[in-house]
Write an enzyme that holds these catalytic residues in place. Sequence first.
Site, short mmCIF file in Angstrom:
data_model
loop_
_atom_site.label_atom_id
_atom_site.label_comp_id
_atom_site.label_asym_id
_atom_site.label_seq_id
_atom_site.Cartn_x
_atom_site.Cartn_y
_atom_site.Cartn_z
CB ILE A 87 -16.37 -86.38 -107.16
CG1 ILE A 87 -17.90 -86.21 -107.16
CG2 ILE A 87 -15.81 -86.30 -108.58
CD1 ILE A 87 -18.38 -84.84 -107.58
CG ASP B 293 -9.77 -83.96 -98.42
OD1 ASP B 293 -10.10 -83.25 -97.46
OD2 ASP B 293 -10.58 -84.40 -99.25
CB CYS C 182 -11.46 -79.34 -102.86
SG CYS C 182 -10.64 -78.09 -103.85
CB THR D 98 -14.98 -82.10 -113.03
OG1 THR D 98 -14.37 -82.78 -111.94
CG2 THR D 98 -14.42 -82.59 -114.34
CB SER D 99 -14.44 -78.98 -108.36
OG SER D 99 -15.09 -78.88 -107.13
NE ARG D 100 -20.31 -75.49 -107.85
CZ ARG D 100 -20.82 -76.67 -108.19
NH1 ARG D 100 -20.23 -77.41 -109.11
NH2 ARG D 100 -21.93 -77.11 -107.64
CG ASP E 3 -17.94 -80.25 -116.70
OD1 ASP E 3 -18.39 -80.11 -117.86
OD2 ASP E 3 -18.64 -80.64 -115.75
CD GLU F 116 -20.21 -72.97 -114.38
OE1 GLU F 116 -19.13 -73.54 -114.54
OE2 GLU F 116 -21.24 -73.56 -113.98
CG HIS G 222 -21.33 -77.21 -114.47
ND1 HIS G 222 -21.16 -76.22 -113.55
CD2 HIS G 222 -21.47 -78.35 -113.74
CE1 HIS G 222 -21.20 -76.73 -112.33
NE2 HIS G 222 -21.37 -78.03 -112.42
P1 NAD Z 1 -17.47 -84.17 -101.02
O1 NAD Z 1 -17.99 -83.24 -99.98
O2 NAD Z 1 -17.80 -85.62 -100.93
O3 NAD Z 1 -15.87 -84.03 -101.09
C1 NAD Z 1 -15.19 -82.82 -101.06
C2 NAD Z 1 -13.83 -83.07 -100.44
O4 NAD Z 1 -13.10 -81.85 -100.53
C3 NAD Z 1 -13.91 -83.47 -98.95
O5 NAD Z 1 -13.15 -84.62 -98.73
C4 NAD Z 1 -13.33 -82.25 -98.25
O6 NAD Z 1 -12.64 -82.57 -97.04
C5 NAD Z 1 -12.38 -81.71 -99.30
N1 NAD Z 1 -11.99 -80.32 -99.07
C6 NAD Z 1 -12.72 -79.32 -98.54
N2 NAD Z 1 -11.98 -78.19 -98.47
C7 NAD Z 1 -10.75 -78.51 -98.96
C8 NAD Z 1 -9.55 -77.80 -99.14
N3 NAD Z 1 -9.44 -76.52 -98.76
N4 NAD Z 1 -8.49 -78.43 -99.68
C9 NAD Z 1 -8.58 -79.74 -100.03
N5 NAD Z 1 -9.69 -80.48 -99.87
C10 NAD Z 1 -10.76 -79.87 -99.35
O7 NAD Z 1 -17.94 -83.56 -102.41
P2 NAD Z 1 -18.06 -84.32 -103.81
O8 NAD Z 1 -19.42 -84.91 -103.93
O9 NAD Z 1 -16.87 -85.16 -104.02
O10 NAD Z 1 -18.03 -83.07 -104.82
C11 NAD Z 1 -16.87 -82.28 -104.98
C12 NAD Z 1 -17.20 -81.03 -105.78
O11 NAD Z 1 -17.54 -81.42 -107.11
C13 NAD Z 1 -18.44 -80.28 -105.28
O12 NAD Z 1 -18.10 -79.35 -104.28
C14 NAD Z 1 -18.95 -79.60 -106.51
O13 NAD Z 1 -18.40 -78.30 -106.55
C15 NAD Z 1 -18.35 -80.40 -107.67
N6 NAD Z 1 -19.37 -81.04 -108.52
C16 NAD Z 1 -19.34 -80.81 -109.86
C17 NAD Z 1 -20.28 -81.41 -110.69
C18 NAD Z 1 -20.26 -81.21 -112.19
O14 NAD Z 1 -21.29 -81.44 -112.84
N7 NAD Z 1 -19.15 -80.83 -112.79
C19 NAD Z 1 -21.28 -82.22 -110.15
C20 NAD Z 1 -21.27 -82.43 -108.77
C21 NAD Z 1 -20.32 -81.85 -107.96
#
Ligand code: NAD
Length: 332
Positions: free
Chosen positions: A155, A174, A205, A232-234, A258, A263, A295
């Site tokens: 993402i 990262d 992340c 938009t992550s968690r 998001d 939540e 979300h």
């Molecule tokens: P991904 O695994 O492809 O990428 C995550 C990245 O975060 C990796 O490059 C990893 O090395 C990095 N990371 C891990 N720990 C870290 C840290 N301490 N500091 C910095 N970087 C770190 O995952 P993705 O598919 O890109 O998804 C990312 C996040 O998006 C998911 O974990 C999920 O929580 C969230 N997400 C949200 C929605 C939504 O509807 N809003 C949908 C899908 C995913």
Amino acid sequence: MKIAVFSTKSYDKESLEKHNIKGALSFTYFEESLNKKTTNLALGFNAVCVFVNDKLDSETIKKLAKNGIKLIALRCAGFNNIDLETAAENKITVVRVPAYSPEAVAEQAVALIMTLNRKTHKAYNRIREGNFSLEKLIGFNLHNKTVGVIGTGRIGEAFSKIMQGFGCKVVAYDLYENKELIKIGVDYLPFDELIKTSDIISLHCPLTPETHHLMNKKTFSKMKKGVMLINTSRGALIDSADAITALKSHKIGYLGIDVYEQEEKLFYKDLSEDIIHDDLILRLISFPNVLITAHQGFLTKEALEQIAKITIENISNFEKNIKTENEVLIAQ
Ligand code: NAD
């Protein structure tokens, strides 16, 4: 294979049924979320299919194991809501949908940025009431601004590319560098340097013990005054109470989220006639420069199709005893 699907919305049912060719799998749909109080609904099933706000803590998983559940199929990428250790102890396999449409979530982050910046949500409401004034609608050019991306996986990469298209300078942090992004000119910086220099910070992340409340009083103090923060992550990547303090002091100039740390009690529910007891979200909602969506980053036709397709593949592979990389394993 009998699967109990929790937290079902109309679009989940539609997309799962569409991809369940010839009814090979038997899905039963529950609107309830799965938690320690609702495990009895999973009696008589072999698998549960869950989403982001189902809470599969140790107690819930032990109850599911007693009910004969052998598989937890997540309809999402993040698995922070699952106690993996208890699942492994009870010989329950956990599968997820690691990548369904990174662009869907990246584009939601961009939607938050564009709306917060150009205030189209306010213009829409004003004009419906016959108010054509432009007072207090001033935005800023994205061109030449520095955008800090924390987490450059699927993402984060899609998001970085979009922001480069706006003419932004994209910097990243990262644990591992993404070669594709380096090739197109994204600069990796130490974490403190990124938060100090960015005009916009977007979180991509995962939520882990290391990233819990990554954005807090201390990190906010190092940011530029008026920074735009997008999540938009968690939800629990941001300490919401500290964010409120930083909004009050104008340290955070814009907040677009998001996801929200509490939540599961709110999102995906119509609470319009209820009394909301979460004072933190009510305070956040009250700021003119905070934009919250419930979300919905995953909520595109393309993402829903992929989620259903991969979830069905995951369950079928489990039935056939085929191991895939979609199985979530405990880090050793
Ligand atoms: P991904 O695994 O492809 O990428 C995550 C990245 O975060 C990796 O490059 C990893 O090395 C990095 N990371 C891990 N720990 C870290 C840290 N301490 N500091 C910095 N970087 C770190 O995952 P993705 O598919 O890109 O998804 C990312 C996040 O998006 C998911 O974990 C999920 O929580 C969230 N997400 C949200 C929605 C939504 O509807 N809003 C949908 C899908 C995913």
